[in-house]
Write an enzyme that holds these catalytic residues in place. Structure first.
Site, PDB file in Angstrom:
ATOM      1  N   GLY A  55     -65.508  36.187 -61.769  1.00 20.80           N
ATOM      2  CA  GLY A  55     -64.198  35.539 -61.774  1.00 20.80           C
ATOM      3  C   GLY A  55     -63.210  36.330 -60.945  1.00 20.80           C
ATOM      4  N   ASN A  56     -61.953  35.999 -61.077  1.00 16.92           N
ATOM      5  CA  ASN A  56     -60.929  36.773 -60.380  1.00 16.92           C
ATOM      6  C   ASN A  56     -59.684  36.840 -61.261  1.00 16.92           C
ATOM      7  OD1 ASN A  56     -59.035  34.522 -59.630  1.00 16.92           O
ATOM      8  ND2 ASN A  56     -60.909  33.799 -58.620  1.00 16.92           N
ATOM      9  N   ARG A  57     -58.662  37.563 -60.787  1.00 17.01           N
ATOM     10  CA  ARG A  57     -57.528  37.882 -61.667  1.00 17.01           C
ATOM     11  C   ARG A  57     -56.412  36.837 -61.642  1.00 17.01           C
ATOM     12  NH1 ARG A  57     -58.588  43.011 -59.396  1.00 17.01           N
ATOM     13  NH2 ARG A  57     -59.711  44.317 -60.890  1.00 17.01           N
ATOM     14  N   ALA A  72     -57.446  30.023 -57.012  1.00 18.12           N
ATOM     15  CA  ALA A  72     -58.260  31.070 -56.395  1.00 18.12           C
ATOM     16  C   ALA A  72     -59.720  30.708 -56.686  1.00 18.12           C
ATOM     17  CB  ALA A  72     -57.904  32.421 -56.987  1.00 18.12           C
TER      18      ALA A  72
END
Ligand code: CTP
Length: 430
Positions: free
Chosen positions: A241-243, A309
């Site tokens: 995943g990402n932030r 994102a």
């Protein structure tokens, strides 16, 4: 849209929306799929098994055994490329989530090795109840795919979330999913903590204040907004995943709705949500789920703002059980996800506008311009985590709006104010 040669099990449970199963079967067959229908006894009170047998050209199964013979649920579960439960009532969701095997649907579901989709239909209070929410989250945690409910008038006379998704949208989601490489037999497990239910009690951004709520310059316009991260599952407990928190995209959706737009917000897994009027929320988890909803909503949109994102890659396979460590290093093979922005850009009609985001740590302008061109965007919002207080994890952002030959730089502001700057620019080109 093709489902040629695909084998689909349709489970129909007893909701007033069960009549729509006829449209689903017809649509699936028309798209080239081979369909076998399972019904609960309650569903047969709403729509006749004969109707669905006629449309699917196969006998309909209503119980695991019919007094004379035993229906082989294991075989059916292995036969299918995908299983779809639509409409999925609160009862059937609960039974699937908890393994209560008293219907042909649950028996086949428990034996199925294919991806499973469920499209709930129920009254808004039932849909919002913590018991339903928990069951939906449980099902997602097993790797099943939620086809989110729609909002509108319900059979009870109330209005709100709980309507069965439109049959054509359901079919498109299946077709898109199965068209992807690895579509078959690769369920995408979802963590139980996933927030993708569309009815969570998470922190709510509504009421944080939109800077110019009175302006109605988006009245009559329909917007598609993507926001948040995507999670790409490695196994039932791990993901890539990402932030991203989705805050910028949610602020955009709320600001656009306050300015009169009707907004479809496709939101990846995040603690944040919105209940703003005028915003229809579609909670998703993976890039493929985000892609599926976005391509459905795009043709009717006047503009899309793609603030999500999106993970460019996903693991080439999602393990059904937790990956155990072994001696030595480990390699994970990744495959490309669909590029939503590029696809919408390709299908863009002359009246439609497409806005992207670029989060860059170096060569910002050059990279942003490259994306603008490659994805056929009208303008791109450039931001950088190198700027203090900007991009992921902040309530503020510092952006530049980039078109082919023009760059407009803005100060560091609250994301709500940044949303209005972006919408001002959009209104000018709409
Ligand atoms: N985007 C998308 N689907 C993807 C990847 C990106 O819709 N699979 C969108 C983002 O929402 C954003 C824009 O495309 O609006 C640019 O995203 P970014 O990740 O910066 O672009 P990439 O093409 O992935 O570029 P790179 O990884 O090379 O930086």
């Amino acid at each position: 849209m093709s489902l040629k040669g695909k084998k689909i099990i349709l489970g129909v449970s007893g909701s007033i929306a069960a009549y729509k199963a006829a449209l689903i079967v017809r649509g699936l067959v028309k798209a080239g799929a081979e369909v076998r229908v399972l019904m609960t006894k309650a569903a047969a009170d709403f729509i006749s098994p004969l109707t669905l047998a006629t449309l699917s050209k196969h006998e309909v199964t209503t119980s695991v055994h019919d007094g004379e013979s035993w229906n082989n649920h294991v075989e059916l579960g292995l036969w299918a490329d995908a299983m779809l439960v639509a409409p999925a009532t609160a009862t059937t969701l609960g039974k699937m989530a908890n393994g209560i095997c008293d219907s042909a649907i649950v028996a086949v579901y428990l034996s199925a090795r294919c991806p499973v989709f469920f499209a709930p239909a129920m009254d808004l209070d039932m849909w919002a109840h913590p018991a339903t929410r928990r069951n939906v989250e449980l099902l997602q945690s097993y790797g099943n795919h939620l086809i989110d409910v729609g909002t509108g008038e319900l059979a009870s006379g109330l209005s709100g979330a709980g309507r069965l998704a439109e049959p054509e949208d359901i079919i498109k989601i299946l077709a898109d999913f199965l068209a992807q490489p690895l579509g078959k037999g690769t369920p995408l497990p979802v963590k139980a903590s996933n927030t993708g239910t569309g009815m969570s009690t998470k922190a709510d951004l509504t009421g944080t204040g939109v800077s110019s709520p009175a302006k109605q310059d988006l009245k009559g316009k329909t917007l598609l907004i993507t926001a948040g991260p995507t999670y790409e599952d490695l196994d039932p407990v791990r993901y890539l995943g990402n932030r991203s928190t989705g805050r910028m995209g949610i602020a955009l959706a709320e600001a656009a709705a306050a300015r009169g737009a009707s907004v479809n917000l496709v939101l990846g897994p995040t603690e944040l949500t919105t209940t703003a009027e005028g915003v229809t929320l579609h909670n998703v988890r993976s890039a493929r789920e985000m892609h599926a909803i976005s391509v459905i909503k795009w043709p009717k949109a006047d503009a899309a703002i793609l603030a999500a994102a999106v993970a460019d890659y996903r693991p080439s396979r999602t393990e059904a059980g937790k990956i155990k460590k072994k001696e030595g290093p480990m390699t994970v093979k990744l495959v490309r996800n669909p590029d939503i922005a590029a696809e919408l850009g390709q299908d863009k009609r002359p009246h439609q506008r497409l806005v992207g985001f670029a989060l860059e740590t170096e060569n910002g302008l050059e990279n942003a311009r490259g994306k603008l061109k490659r994805k056929n965007l009208d303008f791109i919002v450039l931001n950088s985590p190198n700027d203090k207080g900007a991009a992921f994890g902040h309530t503020t952002n510092k952006i530049q709006l980039v078109t082919g030959n023009k760059v407009t730089a803005f100060e560091l502001k609250s994301k709500d104010d940044v949303a209005d700057d972006i919408l001002d620019a959009l209104v000018k080109v709409l």
